[in-house]
Design a protein around this motif. Structure first.
Motif, PDB file in Angstrom:
ATOM      1  N   ILE A  99     -15.001  54.357 -13.997  1.00  0.00           N
ATOM      2  CA  ILE A  99     -15.893  55.296 -14.037  1.00  0.00           C
ATOM      3  C   ILE A  99     -15.551  56.705 -13.884  1.00  0.00           C
ATOM      4  O   ILE A  99     -15.615  57.755 -14.591  1.00  0.00           O
ATOM      5  N   LYS A 100     -14.515  56.799 -12.827  1.00  0.00           N
ATOM      6  CA  LYS A 100     -14.054  58.009 -12.798  1.00  0.00           C
ATOM      7  C   LYS A 100     -13.223  58.418 -13.661  1.00  0.00           C
ATOM      8  O   LYS A 100     -12.885  59.428 -14.137  1.00  0.00           O
ATOM      9  N   LEU A 101     -12.421  57.412 -14.089  1.00  0.00           N
ATOM     10  CA  LEU A 101     -11.310  57.603 -15.272  1.00  0.00           C
ATOM     11  C   LEU A 101     -12.180  58.039 -16.605  1.00  0.00           C
ATOM     12  O   LEU A 101     -11.749  59.105 -17.137  1.00  0.00           O
ATOM     13  N   ARG A 102     -13.247  57.420 -16.879  1.00  0.00           N
ATOM     14  CA  ARG A 102     -14.080  57.803 -18.073  1.00  0.00           C
ATOM     15  C   ARG A 102     -14.699  59.304 -17.795  1.00  0.00           C
ATOM     16  O   ARG A 102     -14.500  60.059 -18.668  1.00  0.00           O
ATOM     17  N   GLU A 103     -14.883  59.721 -16.620  1.00  0.00           N
ATOM     18  CA  GLU A 103     -15.329  61.076 -16.395  1.00  0.00           C
ATOM     19  C   GLU A 103     -14.293  61.854 -16.624  1.00  0.00           C
ATOM     20  O   GLU A 103     -14.549  62.861 -17.338  1.00  0.00           O
ATOM     21  N   GLU A 104     -12.953  61.734 -16.208  1.00  0.00           N
ATOM     22  CA  GLU A 104     -12.228  62.438 -16.390  1.00  0.00           C
ATOM     23  C   GLU A 104     -11.617  62.638 -17.946  1.00  0.00           C
ATOM     24  O   GLU A 104     -11.493  63.735 -18.552  1.00  0.00           O
ATOM     25  N   LEU A 105     -11.831  61.512 -18.521  1.00  0.00           N
ATOM     26  CA  LEU A 105     -11.330  61.536 -20.054  1.00  0.00           C
ATOM     27  C   LEU A 105     -12.362  62.398 -20.868  1.00  0.00           C
ATOM     28  O   LEU A 105     -12.369  63.300 -21.887  1.00  0.00           O
ATOM     29  N   ARG A 106     -13.787  62.185 -20.332  1.00  0.00           N
ATOM     30  CA  ARG A 106     -14.828  62.908 -21.122  1.00  0.00           C
ATOM     31  C   ARG A 106     -14.502  64.569 -20.714  1.00  0.00           C
ATOM     32  O   ARG A 106     -14.525  65.175 -21.846  1.00  0.00           O
ATOM     33  N   ARG A 107     -14.314  64.697 -19.762  1.00  0.00           N
ATOM     34  CA  ARG A 107     -14.076  66.391 -19.471  1.00  0.00           C
ATOM     35  C   ARG A 107     -12.944  66.773 -20.149  1.00  0.00           C
ATOM     36  O   ARG A 107     -12.718  67.804 -20.962  1.00  0.00           O
ATOM     37  N   GLY A 115      -7.772  73.230 -31.239  1.00  0.00           N
ATOM     38  CA  GLY A 115      -7.016  74.317 -31.804  1.00  0.00           C
ATOM     39  C   GLY A 115      -5.646  73.850 -32.009  1.00  0.00           C
ATOM     40  O   GLY A 115      -5.062  72.590 -32.336  1.00  0.00           O
ATOM     41  N   ARG A 116      -4.631  74.632 -31.502  1.00  0.00           N
ATOM     42  CA  ARG A 116      -3.160  74.237 -31.604  1.00  0.00           C
ATOM     43  C   ARG A 116      -2.618  73.624 -30.204  1.00  0.00           C
ATOM     44  O   ARG A 116      -3.283  73.515 -29.341  1.00  0.00           O
ATOM     45  N   VAL A 117      -1.661  72.780 -30.417  1.00  0.00           N
ATOM     46  CA  VAL A 117      -1.341  71.953 -29.225  1.00  0.00           C
ATOM     47  C   VAL A 117      -0.845  72.893 -27.944  1.00  0.00           C
ATOM     48  O   VAL A 117      -1.092  72.386 -26.986  1.00  0.00           O
ATOM     49  N   ALA A 118      -0.416  74.056 -28.368  1.00  0.00           N
ATOM     50  CA  ALA A 118      -0.100  74.840 -27.327  1.00  0.00           C
ATOM     51  C   ALA A 118      -1.128  75.132 -26.187  1.00  0.00           C
ATOM     52  O   ALA A 118      -1.005  75.505 -25.275  1.00  0.00           O
ATOM     53  N   GLU A 119      -2.287  75.220 -26.764  1.00  0.00           N
ATOM     54  CA  GLU A 119      -3.576  75.569 -26.042  1.00  0.00           C
ATOM     55  C   GLU A 119      -4.257  74.333 -25.825  1.00  0.00           C
ATOM     56  O   GLU A 119      -5.400  74.386 -25.572  1.00  0.00           O
ATOM     57  N   CYS A 120      -3.970  73.016 -26.300  1.00  0.00           N
ATOM     58  CA  CYS A 120      -4.589  71.856 -25.968  1.00  0.00           C
ATOM     59  C   CYS A 120      -4.886  71.529 -24.664  1.00  0.00           C
ATOM     60  O   CYS A 120      -3.853  71.084 -23.710  1.00  0.00           O
ATOM     61  N   ARG A 121      -6.200  71.159 -24.307  1.00  0.00           N
ATOM     62  CA  ARG A 121      -6.573  70.929 -23.099  1.00  0.00           C
ATOM     63  C   ARG A 121      -6.202  69.487 -22.665  1.00  0.00           C
ATOM     64  O   ARG A 121      -5.703  68.964 -21.465  1.00  0.00           O
ATOM     65  N   VAL A 122      -6.217  68.744 -23.486  1.00  0.00           N
ATOM     66  CA  VAL A 122      -5.723  67.274 -23.501  1.00  0.00           C
ATOM     67  C   VAL A 122      -4.293  67.078 -22.827  1.00  0.00           C
ATOM     68  O   VAL A 122      -4.009  66.530 -21.753  1.00  0.00           O
ATOM     69  N   ILE A 123      -3.624  67.607 -23.645  1.00  0.00           N
ATOM     70  CA  ILE A 123      -2.134  67.734 -23.443  1.00  0.00           C
ATOM     71  C   ILE A 123      -1.791  68.680 -21.856  1.00  0.00           C
ATOM     72  O   ILE A 123      -1.165  67.881 -21.152  1.00  0.00           O
ATOM     73  N   ASP A 124      -2.462  69.638 -21.932  1.00  0.00           N
ATOM     74  CA  ASP A 124      -2.282  70.261 -20.525  1.00  0.00           C
ATOM     75  C   ASP A 124      -2.753  69.486 -19.333  1.00  0.00           C
ATOM     76  O   ASP A 124      -2.048  69.613 -18.250  1.00  0.00           O
ATOM     77  N   ALA A 125      -3.709  68.883 -19.373  1.00  0.00           N
ATOM     78  CA  ALA A 125      -4.469  67.693 -18.122  1.00  0.00           C
ATOM     79  C   ALA A 125      -3.425  66.846 -17.945  1.00  0.00           C
ATOM     80  O   ALA A 125      -3.112  66.252 -16.843  1.00  0.00           O
ATOM     81  N   LEU A 126      -2.418  66.408 -18.970  1.00  0.00           N
ATOM     82  CA  LEU A 126      -1.426  65.217 -18.685  1.00  0.00           C
ATOM     83  C   LEU A 126      -0.306  65.742 -18.075  1.00  0.00           C
ATOM     84  O   LEU A 126       0.661  64.961 -17.471  1.00  0.00           O
ATOM     85  N   VAL A 127      -0.069  67.200 -17.978  1.00  0.00           N
ATOM     86  CA  VAL A 127       1.211  67.534 -17.705  1.00  0.00           C
ATOM     87  C   VAL A 127       1.029  67.483 -16.002  1.00  0.00           C
ATOM     88  O   VAL A 127       0.383  68.193 -15.389  1.00  0.00           O
ATOM     89  N   PRO A 128       2.022  66.949 -15.517  1.00  0.00           N
ATOM     90  CA  PRO A 128       2.143  66.959 -14.105  1.00  0.00           C
ATOM     91  C   PRO A 128       2.270  68.295 -13.211  1.00  0.00           C
ATOM     92  O   PRO A 128       2.838  69.250 -13.820  1.00  0.00           O
ATOM     93  N   SER A 129       1.494  68.551 -12.609  1.00  0.00           N
ATOM     94  CA  SER A 129       1.356  69.739 -11.528  1.00  0.00           C
ATOM     95  C   SER A 129       2.832  70.140 -11.031  1.00  0.00           C
ATOM     96  O   SER A 129       3.456  69.419 -10.521  1.00  0.00           O
ATOM     97  N   ARG A 130       3.209  71.293 -10.993  1.00  0.00           N
ATOM     98  CA  ARG A 130       4.415  71.705 -10.693  1.00  0.00           C
ATOM     99  C   ARG A 130       4.610  72.018  -9.125  1.00  0.00           C
ATOM    100  O   ARG A 130       5.507  71.857  -8.482  1.00  0.00           O
ATOM    101  N   ASN A 131       3.141  71.862  -8.481  1.00  0.00           N
ATOM    102  CA  ASN A 131       3.206  72.207  -7.266  1.00  0.00           C
ATOM    103  C   ASN A 131       3.040  70.962  -6.495  1.00  0.00           C
ATOM    104  O   ASN A 131       3.478  70.716  -5.099  1.00  0.00           O
TER     105      ASN A 131
END
Length: 132
Positions: A99-107, A115-131
């Protein structure tokens, strides 16, 4: 019946049946004069029990315990109940994670502007946090 017949009747792969025999969860079958395995109704019933238990997510160790308990009809079913309760808790835990996974994917999908991949929220969400 031969192993192919047992496989078709039960829906269990032939190699899986052989594996169950090797580990002892399914008894070694009688052999015909030509060396082929020969199974009876009790083998088919036991394999059906195993398949149903596997479908419910029980592991082979617990299935062996349940099979042993089945052979003691007058014994307490406390162990069977405990095994089923543990499996239920495991399933409920997996459901909660899904259920948590589904909600994260929905978000992620809803925040994507497509739009463009450079602004893609899906790709951005999958990039590991640098912190991290």
């Amino acid at each position: 019946m031969q192993i192919g017949d047992l496989s078709r009747q039960s829906g269990v792969n032939i190699e899986t049946i052989r594996y169950y025999e090797r580990i002892g969860i399914l008894p070694k079958p009688a052999r015909q004069s030509n060396g082929r395995r020969s199974y009876g109704p009790a083998d088919a019933d036991r394999l059906g029990f195993i398949r149903h238990a596997r479908d419910l997510g029980f592991d082979l160790k617990n299935i062996q315990v349940l099979l042993a308990l089945q052979e003691q009809p007058e014994a307490s079913c406390d162990d069977a109940s405990r095994i089923a309760q543990d499996q239920l808790e495991s399933v409920e835990s997996r459901i909660a994670r899904l259920i948590k996974l589904r909600e994260e994917l929905r978000r992620m999908v809803s925040e994507c502007s497509r739009g463009r991949v450079a602004e893609c929220r899906v790709i951005d969400a999958l990039v590991p946090s640098r912190n991290s």
